[in-house]
Motif scaffolding. Structure first.
Motif, PDB file in Angstrom:
ATOM      1  N   SER A 181     -58.356 -30.965  -2.372  1.00  0.00           N
ATOM      2  CA  SER A 181     -59.818 -30.839  -2.397  1.00  0.00           C
ATOM      3  C   SER A 181     -60.398 -31.105  -3.779  1.00  0.00           C
ATOM      4  O   SER A 181     -61.436 -31.753  -3.913  1.00  0.00           O
ATOM      5  CB  SER A 181     -60.235 -29.444  -1.925  1.00  0.00           C
ATOM      6  OG  SER A 181     -59.818 -29.228  -0.596  1.00  0.00           O
ATOM      7  N   ASP A 198     -64.295 -32.926  -7.977  1.00  0.00           N
ATOM      8  CA  ASP A 198     -64.334 -32.509  -6.576  1.00  0.00           C
ATOM      9  C   ASP A 198     -64.191 -33.763  -5.710  1.00  0.00           C
ATOM     10  O   ASP A 198     -65.030 -34.656  -5.765  1.00  0.00           O
ATOM     11  CB  ASP A 198     -65.659 -31.793  -6.290  1.00  0.00           C
ATOM     12  CG  ASP A 198     -65.652 -31.116  -4.927  1.00  0.00           C
ATOM     13  OD1 ASP A 198     -64.675 -31.307  -4.176  1.00  0.00           O
ATOM     14  OD2 ASP A 198     -66.623 -30.389  -4.606  1.00  0.00           O
ATOM     15  N   ASP A 206     -65.214 -29.517   0.034  1.00  0.00           N
ATOM     16  CA  ASP A 206     -65.000 -28.466   1.044  1.00  0.00           C
ATOM     17  C   ASP A 206     -64.541 -27.144   0.452  1.00  0.00           C
ATOM     18  O   ASP A 206     -64.093 -26.257   1.172  1.00  0.00           O
ATOM     19  CB  ASP A 206     -63.985 -28.947   2.084  1.00  0.00           C
ATOM     20  CG  ASP A 206     -62.633 -29.295   1.474  1.00  0.00           C
ATOM     21  OD1 ASP A 206     -62.544 -29.342   0.235  1.00  0.00           O
ATOM     22  OD2 ASP A 206     -61.676 -29.527   2.241  1.00  0.00           O
ATOM     23  N   VAL A 207     -64.598 -27.009  -0.906  1.00  0.00           N
ATOM     24  CA  VAL A 207     -64.237 -25.732  -1.534  1.00  0.00           C
ATOM     25  C   VAL A 207     -65.372 -25.301  -2.472  1.00  0.00           C
ATOM     26  O   VAL A 207     -66.057 -26.151  -3.053  1.00  0.00           O
ATOM     27  CB  VAL A 207     -62.912 -25.845  -2.339  1.00  0.00           C
ATOM     28  CG1 VAL A 207     -61.748 -26.135  -1.419  1.00  0.00           C
ATOM     29  CG2 VAL A 207     -63.004 -26.885  -3.426  1.00  0.00           C
ATOM     30  N   VAL A 216     -63.938 -21.188  -7.903  1.00  0.00           N
ATOM     31  CA  VAL A 216     -62.499 -21.455  -7.850  1.00  0.00           C
ATOM     32  C   VAL A 216     -61.787 -21.002  -9.117  1.00  0.00           C
ATOM     33  O   VAL A 216     -60.770 -20.301  -9.063  1.00  0.00           O
ATOM     34  CB  VAL A 216     -62.242 -22.965  -7.593  1.00  0.00           C
ATOM     35  CG1 VAL A 216     -60.826 -23.359  -7.997  1.00  0.00           C
ATOM     36  CG2 VAL A 216     -62.450 -23.284  -6.127  1.00  0.00           C
ATOM     37  N   LEU A 268     -57.634 -20.708   0.793  1.00  0.00           N
ATOM     38  CA  LEU A 268     -57.397 -21.641  -0.308  1.00  0.00           C
ATOM     39  C   LEU A 268     -55.969 -21.516  -0.838  1.00  0.00           C
ATOM     40  O   LEU A 268     -55.399 -20.419  -0.870  1.00  0.00           O
ATOM     41  CB  LEU A 268     -58.381 -21.405  -1.444  1.00  0.00           C
ATOM     42  CG  LEU A 268     -59.863 -21.661  -1.162  1.00  0.00           C
ATOM     43  CD1 LEU A 268     -60.684 -21.426  -2.413  1.00  0.00           C
ATOM     44  CD2 LEU A 268     -60.085 -23.077  -0.657  1.00  0.00           C
ATOM     45  N   LYS A 283     -57.497 -26.778   0.956  1.00  0.00           N
ATOM     46  CA  LYS A 283     -57.683 -25.915   2.124  1.00  0.00           C
ATOM     47  C   LYS A 283     -56.697 -26.274   3.229  1.00  0.00           C
ATOM     48  O   LYS A 283     -56.594 -25.554   4.214  1.00  0.00           O
ATOM     49  CB  LYS A 283     -59.118 -26.063   2.672  1.00  0.00           C
ATOM     50  CG  LYS A 283     -60.191 -25.472   1.764  1.00  0.00           C
ATOM     51  CD  LYS A 283     -61.550 -25.504   2.425  1.00  0.00           C
ATOM     52  CE  LYS A 283     -61.675 -24.414   3.485  1.00  0.00           C
ATOM     53  NZ  LYS A 283     -63.046 -24.319   4.020  1.00  0.00           N
TER      54      LYS A 283
END
Length: 426
Positions: free
Chosen positions: A4, A20, A24-25, A30, A56, A73
Protein backbone atom coordinates in the motif's frame (compact mmCIF):
# COMPACT_ATOMS: atom_id res chain seq x y z
CA UNK A 1 2.47 -8.94 -3.90
CA UNK A 2 0.74 -5.59 -3.37
CA UNK A 3 2.18 -2.93 -1.02
CA UNK A 4 0.00 0.00 0.00
CA UNK A 5 2.78 2.49 0.90
CA UNK A 6 6.53 2.88 1.45
CA UNK A 7 7.78 5.15 4.25
CA UNK A 8 11.21 6.29 5.44
CA UNK A 9 11.05 7.16 9.15
CA UNK A 10 13.67 8.69 11.43
CA UNK A 11 14.59 7.18 14.80
CA UNK A 12 11.68 8.98 16.50
CA UNK A 13 9.19 7.66 13.97
CA UNK A 14 8.71 10.93 12.06
CA UNK A 15 8.25 10.49 8.30
CA UNK A 16 11.21 11.75 6.24
CA UNK A 17 9.81 10.50 2.92
CA UNK A 18 6.66 8.57 2.05
CA UNK A 19 4.87 7.34 -1.07
CA UNK A 20 1.24 6.16 -1.08
CA UNK A 21 0.67 3.70 -3.93
CA UNK A 22 -2.91 2.47 -3.38
CA UNK A 23 -4.65 4.98 -1.10
CA UNK A 24 -6.17 2.25 1.08
CA UNK A 25 -4.33 2.91 4.38
CA UNK A 26 -4.60 5.90 6.78
CA UNK A 27 -1.11 7.25 6.04
CA UNK A 28 -1.34 10.05 8.63
CA UNK A 29 -1.56 7.50 11.48
CA UNK A 30 0.68 4.76 10.09
CA UNK A 31 4.04 6.09 11.38
CA UNK A 32 2.68 6.78 14.87
CA UNK A 33 1.03 3.35 15.14
CA UNK A 34 4.15 1.57 13.84
CA UNK A 35 6.54 3.17 16.33
CA UNK A 36 4.11 2.57 19.22
CA UNK A 37 3.79 -1.11 18.23
CA UNK A 38 7.56 -1.47 17.80
CA UNK A 39 8.35 0.08 21.20
CA UNK A 40 5.74 -2.13 22.86
CA UNK A 41 7.25 -5.31 21.40
CA UNK A 42 10.87 -4.24 22.10
CA UNK A 43 10.03 -3.87 25.77
CA UNK A 44 8.76 -7.46 25.88
CA UNK A 45 11.64 -8.73 23.72
CA UNK A 46 9.34 -9.83 20.90
CA UNK A 47 10.34 -7.41 18.12
CA UNK A 48 10.38 -8.91 14.61
CA UNK A 49 10.74 -7.57 11.04
CA UNK A 50 6.98 -8.10 10.55
CA UNK A 51 4.43 -6.42 12.85
CA UNK A 52 0.67 -6.93 12.78
CA UNK A 53 -1.74 -4.17 13.78
CA UNK A 54 -5.36 -5.08 13.15
CA UNK A 55 -5.89 -5.27 9.38
CA UNK A 56 -2.49 -3.66 8.67
CA UNK A 57 0.88 -5.40 8.33
CA UNK A 58 4.16 -3.51 8.82
CA UNK A 59 7.30 -4.94 7.20
CA UNK A 60 10.45 -2.96 7.93
CA UNK A 61 14.23 -2.86 7.68
CA UNK A 62 16.36 -0.67 9.95
CA UNK A 63 19.31 0.91 8.16
CA UNK A 64 21.61 3.63 9.48
CA UNK A 65 19.34 6.15 11.28
CA UNK A 66 16.22 5.21 9.30
CA UNK A 67 13.35 2.73 9.30
CA UNK A 68 12.41 1.65 5.75
CA UNK A 69 8.78 0.59 6.13
CA UNK A 70 6.31 -1.16 3.82
CA UNK A 71 2.62 -1.09 4.80
CA UNK A 72 0.00 -3.42 3.38
CA UNK A 73 -3.59 -4.55 3.96
CA UNK A 74 -3.28 -7.72 1.88
CA UNK A 75 -1.60 -11.04 2.58
CA UNK A 76 1.67 -10.31 0.76
CA UNK A 77 4.72 -12.51 0.33
CA UNK A 78 6.70 -11.31 3.35
CA UNK A 79 10.09 -12.61 2.16
CA UNK A 80 9.69 -10.99 -1.27
CA UNK A 81 8.70 -7.67 0.34
CA UNK A 82 11.74 -7.66 2.64
CA UNK A 83 14.03 -8.49 -0.30
CA UNK A 84 12.46 -5.56 -2.18
CA UNK A 85 13.21 -3.21 0.77
CA UNK A 86 16.85 -4.33 0.78
CA UNK A 87 17.07 -3.75 -2.99
CA UNK A 88 15.52 -0.31 -2.48
CA UNK A 89 18.26 0.52 0.04
CA UNK A 90 20.90 -0.59 -2.50
CA UNK A 91 19.38 1.71 -5.15
CA UNK A 92 19.43 4.74 -2.84
CA UNK A 93 23.03 3.94 -1.84
CA UNK A 94 23.94 3.76 -5.54
CA UNK A 95 22.54 7.26 -6.08
CA UNK A 96 23.46 9.00 -2.81
CA UNK A 97 26.54 6.91 -1.80
CA UNK A 98 24.99 6.51 1.66
CA UNK A 99 21.38 6.25 2.76
CA UNK A 100 20.57 8.37 5.80
CA UNK A 101 18.11 11.05 6.84
CA UNK A 102 20.24 13.93 5.55
CA UNK A 103 20.81 12.39 2.09
CA UNK A 104 17.06 11.86 1.66
CA UNK A 105 16.24 15.46 2.61
CA UNK A 106 18.93 16.80 0.24
CA UNK A 107 17.73 14.68 -2.69
CA UNK A 108 13.98 14.29 -2.16
CA UNK A 109 13.14 15.04 -5.83
CA UNK A 110 15.34 12.18 -7.07
CA UNK A 111 14.08 9.98 -4.22
CA UNK A 112 10.44 10.53 -5.27
CA UNK A 113 11.31 9.72 -8.89
CA UNK A 114 12.96 6.49 -7.81
CA UNK A 115 9.96 5.49 -5.67
CA UNK A 116 7.72 6.08 -8.69
CA UNK A 117 9.86 3.85 -10.92
CA UNK A 118 10.56 0.93 -8.59
CA UNK A 119 6.88 0.29 -7.80
CA UNK A 120 3.60 0.72 -9.65
CA UNK A 121 0.30 0.52 -7.72
CA UNK A 122 2.10 -1.48 -5.02
CA UNK A 123 3.74 -3.99 -7.37
CA UNK A 124 7.56 -4.01 -7.70
CA UNK A 125 8.82 -3.02 -11.15
CA UNK A 126 12.55 -2.19 -11.36
CA UNK A 127 15.30 -2.78 -8.82
CA UNK A 128 18.38 -2.63 -11.07
CA UNK A 129 20.30 0.52 -10.12
CA UNK A 130 22.44 0.52 -13.29
CA UNK A 131 19.35 0.51 -15.51
CA UNK A 132 17.55 3.17 -13.45
CA UNK A 133 20.58 5.47 -13.59
CA UNK A 134 20.30 5.57 -17.40
CA UNK A 135 17.13 7.65 -17.33
CA UNK A 136 16.99 9.09 -13.80
CA UNK A 137 19.97 11.45 -13.67
CA UNK A 138 21.29 13.27 -10.64
CA UNK A 139 22.81 16.25 -12.51
CA UNK A 140 20.37 19.04 -13.38
CA UNK A 141 21.96 19.92 -16.75
CA UNK A 142 21.80 16.30 -17.86
CA UNK A 143 18.13 16.09 -16.91
CA UNK A 144 17.32 18.96 -19.27
CA UNK A 145 17.54 16.50 -22.17
CA UNK A 146 14.60 14.12 -22.02
CA UNK A 147 16.06 10.62 -21.91
CA UNK A 148 14.30 7.76 -23.66
CA UNK A 149 13.74 4.82 -21.29
CA UNK A 150 16.31 2.12 -22.07
CA UNK A 151 15.18 -1.10 -23.70
CA UNK A 152 15.99 -2.96 -20.48
CA UNK A 153 12.95 -1.31 -18.85
CA UNK A 154 10.53 -2.89 -21.33
CA UNK A 155 12.65 -5.94 -22.13
CA UNK A 156 12.48 -9.30 -20.38
CA UNK A 157 16.24 -8.99 -19.71
CA UNK A 158 16.09 -6.20 -17.13
CA UNK A 159 19.64 -6.77 -15.83
CA UNK A 160 21.45 -5.97 -19.10
CA UNK A 161 21.26 -2.95 -21.39
CA UNK A 162 21.38 -3.24 -25.17
CA UNK A 163 24.05 -1.79 -27.46
CA UNK A 164 27.11 -2.77 -25.43
CA UNK A 165 30.30 -3.02 -27.45
CA UNK A 166 33.81 -4.18 -26.50
CA UNK A 167 36.89 -4.35 -28.73
CA UNK A 168 37.93 -7.53 -26.95
CA UNK A 169 35.15 -9.86 -25.82
CA UNK A 170 36.17 -11.74 -22.69
CA UNK A 171 34.48 -13.56 -19.84
CA UNK A 172 36.26 -14.52 -16.60
CA UNK A 173 34.91 -17.22 -14.29
CA UNK A 174 36.46 -17.69 -10.85
CA UNK A 175 35.53 -20.77 -8.82
CA UNK A 176 36.13 -19.58 -5.24
CA UNK A 177 35.71 -22.08 -2.38
CA UNK A 178 35.94 -21.27 1.33
CA UNK A 179 36.71 -24.08 3.79
CA UNK A 180 34.94 -23.83 7.15
CA UNK A 181 36.57 -26.17 9.66
CA UNK A 182 36.49 -26.69 13.43
CA UNK A 183 38.83 -29.27 15.00
CA UNK A 184 38.45 -30.29 18.65
CA UNK A 185 41.36 -30.32 21.10
CA UNK A 186 41.63 -34.13 20.76
CA UNK A 187 42.09 -33.86 16.98
CA UNK A 188 38.58 -34.85 15.83
CA UNK A 189 36.85 -32.76 13.19
CA UNK A 190 33.69 -31.22 14.70
CA UNK A 191 32.50 -29.22 11.68
CA UNK A 192 33.59 -29.38 8.07
CA UNK A 193 31.97 -27.74 5.04
CA UNK A 194 32.82 -26.01 1.79
CA UNK A 195 31.02 -22.84 0.68
CA UNK A 196 31.62 -22.06 -2.97
CA UNK A 197 30.74 -19.39 -5.51
CA UNK A 198 31.06 -19.04 -9.28
CA UNK A 199 32.13 -15.40 -9.62
CA UNK A 200 31.90 -14.03 -13.12
CA UNK A 201 33.11 -10.89 -14.90
CA UNK A 202 31.60 -10.50 -18.35
CA UNK A 203 32.84 -7.96 -20.89
CA UNK A 204 30.82 -9.02 -23.91
CA UNK A 205 29.22 -7.11 -26.78
CA UNK A 206 25.55 -7.35 -27.71
CA UNK A 207 23.16 -9.82 -26.07
CA UNK A 208 25.23 -13.02 -25.71
CA UNK A 209 23.87 -16.37 -24.60
CA UNK A 210 26.23 -18.17 -22.21
CA UNK A 211 26.16 -21.84 -21.28
CA UNK A 212 28.16 -23.38 -18.45
CA UNK A 213 28.40 -26.98 -17.28
CA UNK A 214 29.91 -28.52 -14.14
CA UNK A 215 30.63 -32.13 -13.09
CA UNK A 216 27.31 -32.38 -11.26
CA UNK A 217 26.56 -35.75 -9.65
CA UNK A 218 22.85 -35.61 -10.55
CA UNK A 219 23.68 -35.13 -14.25
CA UNK A 220 26.32 -37.86 -14.33
CA UNK A 221 23.98 -40.35 -12.64
CA UNK A 222 21.23 -39.52 -15.14
CA UNK A 223 23.67 -40.12 -18.02
CA UNK A 224 24.95 -43.36 -16.48
CA UNK A 225 28.57 -42.28 -16.13
CA UNK A 226 28.83 -41.61 -12.40
CA UNK A 227 31.46 -44.29 -11.93
CA UNK A 228 33.74 -43.21 -14.77
CA UNK A 229 34.23 -39.53 -13.90
CA UNK A 230 34.51 -37.66 -10.64
CA UNK A 231 31.30 -35.81 -9.75
CA UNK A 232 30.33 -33.53 -6.89
CA UNK A 233 27.04 -33.46 -5.00
CA UNK A 234 26.20 -29.76 -4.71
CA UNK A 235 23.79 -28.56 -2.00
CA UNK A 236 21.94 -25.29 -1.35
CA UNK A 237 22.50 -24.00 -4.89
CA UNK A 238 21.44 -20.39 -5.43
CA UNK A 239 21.53 -18.69 -8.82
CA UNK A 240 21.66 -15.14 -10.11
CA UNK A 241 18.34 -14.00 -11.55
CA UNK A 242 19.75 -14.21 -15.09
CA UNK A 243 19.93 -18.04 -14.97
CA UNK A 244 17.13 -19.95 -16.71
CA UNK A 245 16.01 -22.30 -13.95
CA UNK A 246 13.80 -24.38 -16.28
CA UNK A 247 16.84 -25.21 -18.42
CA UNK A 248 18.86 -26.19 -15.35
CA UNK A 249 16.09 -28.44 -14.04
CA UNK A 250 15.79 -30.12 -17.43
CA UNK A 251 19.41 -30.89 -18.35
CA UNK A 252 21.53 -29.32 -15.52
CA UNK A 253 22.93 -26.72 -17.94
CA UNK A 254 23.50 -23.23 -16.52
CA UNK A 255 22.13 -21.11 -19.36
CA UNK A 256 21.96 -17.32 -19.04
CA UNK A 257 22.33 -13.86 -20.59
CA UNK A 258 24.95 -12.29 -18.29
CA UNK A 259 24.79 -8.81 -16.75
CA UNK A 260 27.59 -6.48 -17.77
CA UNK A 261 30.53 -6.54 -15.36
CA UNK A 262 30.95 -8.55 -12.16
CA UNK A 263 28.31 -10.74 -10.52
CA UNK A 264 27.90 -14.05 -8.65
CA UNK A 265 26.53 -16.61 -11.09
CA UNK A 266 25.94 -19.31 -8.49
CA UNK A 267 26.66 -20.17 -4.86
CA UNK A 268 26.65 -23.66 -3.36
CA UNK A 269 27.61 -25.66 -0.29
CA UNK A 270 29.08 -29.11 0.36
CA UNK A 271 28.82 -30.72 3.78
CA UNK A 272 31.13 -33.64 3.02
CA UNK A 273 34.02 -34.45 5.35
CA UNK A 274 37.03 -32.47 4.17
CA UNK A 275 40.54 -33.45 5.20
CA UNK A 276 42.15 -30.40 6.88
CA UNK A 277 44.33 -28.73 4.23
CA UNK A 278 46.71 -27.20 6.77
CA UNK A 279 47.08 -29.05 10.05
CA UNK A 280 48.48 -27.24 13.09
CA UNK A 281 49.65 -28.96 16.30
CA UNK A 282 50.71 -27.02 19.36
CA UNK A 283 52.64 -28.69 22.19
CA UNK A 284 52.87 -26.70 25.44
CA UNK A 285 56.00 -27.31 27.55
CA UNK A 286 56.35 -25.75 31.02
CA UNK A 287 60.06 -25.43 31.79
CA UNK A 288 59.63 -23.66 35.12
CA UNK A 289 56.98 -22.06 37.33
CA UNK A 290 56.93 -18.94 35.16
CA UNK A 291 58.44 -20.00 31.83
CA UNK A 292 56.46 -21.68 29.04
CA UNK A 293 57.35 -22.83 25.54
CA UNK A 294 55.12 -23.51 22.52
CA UNK A 295 56.32 -26.03 19.92
CA UNK A 296 54.07 -25.60 16.89
CA UNK A 297 54.05 -27.83 13.78
CA UNK A 298 52.23 -26.69 10.67
CA UNK A 299 51.75 -29.35 7.98
CA UNK A 300 50.20 -28.99 4.52
CA UNK A 301 48.00 -31.97 3.62
CA UNK A 302 47.36 -31.36 -0.06
CA UNK A 303 49.24 -32.52 -3.15
CA UNK A 304 52.81 -31.36 -3.78
CA UNK A 305 51.98 -29.69 -7.09
CA UNK A 306 49.86 -27.07 -5.24
CA UNK A 307 51.15 -24.25 -3.05
CA UNK A 308 49.29 -22.26 -0.41
CA UNK A 309 49.99 -18.52 -0.37
CA UNK A 310 49.49 -15.76 2.21
CA UNK A 311 49.32 -18.29 5.05
CA UNK A 312 48.66 -16.69 8.44
CA UNK A 313 48.46 -18.73 11.64
CA UNK A 314 47.13 -16.94 14.73
CA UNK A 315 48.46 -18.62 17.90
CA UNK A 316 46.73 -17.42 21.10
CA UNK A 317 48.94 -16.48 24.06
CA UNK A 318 47.89 -15.76 27.65
CA UNK A 319 46.95 -12.08 28.09
CA UNK A 320 49.77 -11.58 30.61
CA UNK A 321 52.52 -13.20 28.51
CA UNK A 322 55.90 -11.46 28.98
CA UNK A 323 58.53 -10.89 26.27
CA UNK A 324 57.88 -13.76 23.82
CA UNK A 325 60.89 -14.91 21.78
CA UNK A 326 60.27 -16.79 18.53
CA UNK A 327 62.19 -18.99 16.08
CA UNK A 328 60.67 -20.36 12.87
CA UNK A 329 61.90 -22.75 10.17
CA UNK A 330 59.92 -20.81 7.54
CA UNK A 331 58.30 -17.39 7.37
CA UNK A 332 58.20 -14.79 10.14
CA UNK A 333 56.34 -14.51 13.44
CA UNK A 334 55.47 -11.36 15.38
CA UNK A 335 53.78 -10.80 18.72
CA UNK A 336 50.48 -8.90 18.47
CA UNK A 337 49.62 -7.79 22.02
CA UNK A 338 46.33 -6.20 20.92
CA UNK A 339 45.19 -9.68 19.80
CA UNK A 340 46.89 -11.57 22.66
CA UNK A 341 48.38 -13.74 19.94
CA UNK A 342 51.43 -14.64 17.92
CA UNK A 343 51.00 -14.13 14.16
CA UNK A 344 53.00 -16.58 12.05
CA UNK A 345 53.10 -15.58 8.36
CA UNK A 346 54.31 -17.90 5.61
CA UNK A 347 54.39 -16.45 2.10
CA UNK A 348 54.48 -19.79 0.25
CA UNK A 349 53.57 -23.16 1.77
CA UNK A 350 54.09 -26.05 -0.73
CA UNK A 351 52.03 -29.22 -0.44
CA UNK A 352 53.37 -32.12 1.63
CA UNK A 353 55.68 -29.90 3.72
CA UNK A 354 55.99 -29.29 7.46
CA UNK A 355 57.33 -26.19 9.20
CA UNK A 356 58.19 -25.59 12.84
CA UNK A 357 57.84 -22.68 15.26
CA UNK A 358 59.19 -22.36 18.80
CA UNK A 359 58.00 -19.62 21.11
CA UNK A 360 59.19 -18.99 24.67
CA UNK A 361 57.45 -16.52 26.97
CA UNK A 362 57.20 -15.71 30.65
CA UNK A 363 54.17 -15.49 32.95
CA UNK A 364 53.79 -13.54 36.21
CA UNK A 365 52.66 -16.63 38.14
CA UNK A 366 51.74 -20.29 37.72
CA UNK A 367 48.19 -19.58 38.84
CA UNK A 368 47.79 -16.93 36.16
CA UNK A 369 49.19 -19.32 33.57
CA UNK A 370 46.76 -22.12 34.45
CA UNK A 371 43.82 -19.72 34.48
CA UNK A 372 44.80 -18.32 31.07
CA UNK A 373 45.28 -21.78 29.56
CA UNK A 374 41.68 -22.67 30.41
CA UNK A 375 40.22 -19.81 28.39
CA UNK A 376 42.58 -19.59 25.42
CA UNK A 377 40.72 -19.22 22.11
CA UNK A 378 41.39 -21.63 19.22
CA UNK A 379 44.21 -21.37 16.69
CA UNK A 380 42.97 -19.57 13.56
CA UNK A 381 44.39 -20.20 10.10
CA UNK A 382 44.11 -18.14 6.91
CA UNK A 383 45.38 -19.22 3.50
CA UNK A 384 44.76 -19.22 -0.24
CA UNK A 385 45.54 -22.06 -2.65
CA UNK A 386 45.40 -20.88 -6.29
CA UNK A 387 44.47 -23.31 -9.09
CA UNK A 388 43.01 -25.75 -6.55
CA UNK A 389 39.45 -26.96 -5.88
CA UNK A 390 38.97 -28.71 -2.55
CA UNK A 391 35.55 -30.09 -3.52
CA UNK A 392 36.67 -31.38 -6.90
CA UNK A 393 34.22 -29.22 -8.86
CA UNK A 394 35.20 -28.69 -12.48
CA UNK A 395 33.91 -26.33 -15.15
CA UNK A 396 33.35 -28.77 -18.05
CA UNK A 397 32.63 -26.03 -20.57
CA UNK A 398 31.87 -22.31 -20.85
CA UNK A 399 30.36 -21.28 -24.18
CA UNK A 400 29.46 -17.81 -25.46
CA UNK A 401 27.01 -17.56 -28.36
CA UNK A 402 26.09 -14.22 -29.94
CA UNK A 403 24.13 -13.64 -33.16
CA UNK A 404 26.91 -11.49 -34.68
CA UNK A 405 29.18 -14.56 -34.46
CA UNK A 406 32.19 -13.00 -32.66
CA UNK A 407 34.70 -15.20 -30.86
CA UNK A 408 34.84 -14.66 -27.09
CA UNK A 409 37.72 -15.66 -24.82
CA UNK A 410 36.54 -17.57 -21.72
CA UNK A 411 38.96 -17.76 -18.77
CA UNK A 412 38.46 -20.09 -15.79
CA UNK A 413 40.39 -19.99 -12.51
CA UNK A 414 40.10 -21.95 -9.26
CA UNK A 415 40.85 -20.69 -5.76
CA UNK A 416 40.49 -22.37 -2.36
CA UNK A 417 40.70 -20.20 0.74
CA UNK A 418 40.13 -20.47 4.47
CA UNK A 419 36.75 -19.40 5.79
CA UNK A 420 36.16 -19.98 9.50
CA UNK A 421 39.15 -22.30 10.01
CA UNK A 422 39.83 -23.01 13.70
CA UNK A 423 41.77 -25.65 15.65
CA UNK A 424 41.25 -25.84 19.41
CA UNK A 425 44.32 -26.15 21.60
CA UNK A 426 44.77 -29.13 23.88
Amino acid sequence: MSVSAILFLDQRGKPVLQRDYRGDVPLAKVAERFIAKLNELEETGGAAPILLDGSLSYLYVQYSNLYVLAVTKTNVNAAATLVFLHKLIEIFKHYFHELEEESLRDNFVIAFELLDEVMDFGCPQFTEAKILSEFIKTDAHRMAVQARPPMAVTNAVSWRQEGLHYKKNEVFLDVVESVNLLVNSNGTVVRSEVVGALKMRAYLSGMPECKCGVNDKVLFEAQGRSGRQKAVDLEDMKFHQCVRLASFERDRTISFIPPDGAFDLMTYRLSQNIKPLIWVECQVDKHSRSRTEYVVKARSQFKERSTATSVEILLPLPPDAISPTVRTSQGSATYAPEKDALVWKIKNFPGGREFLLRCKFGLPSVAAEEEAQGRLPPIKVKFEIPYYSVSGIQIRYLKVIERSGYQALPWVRYLTQAGSYEIRMS
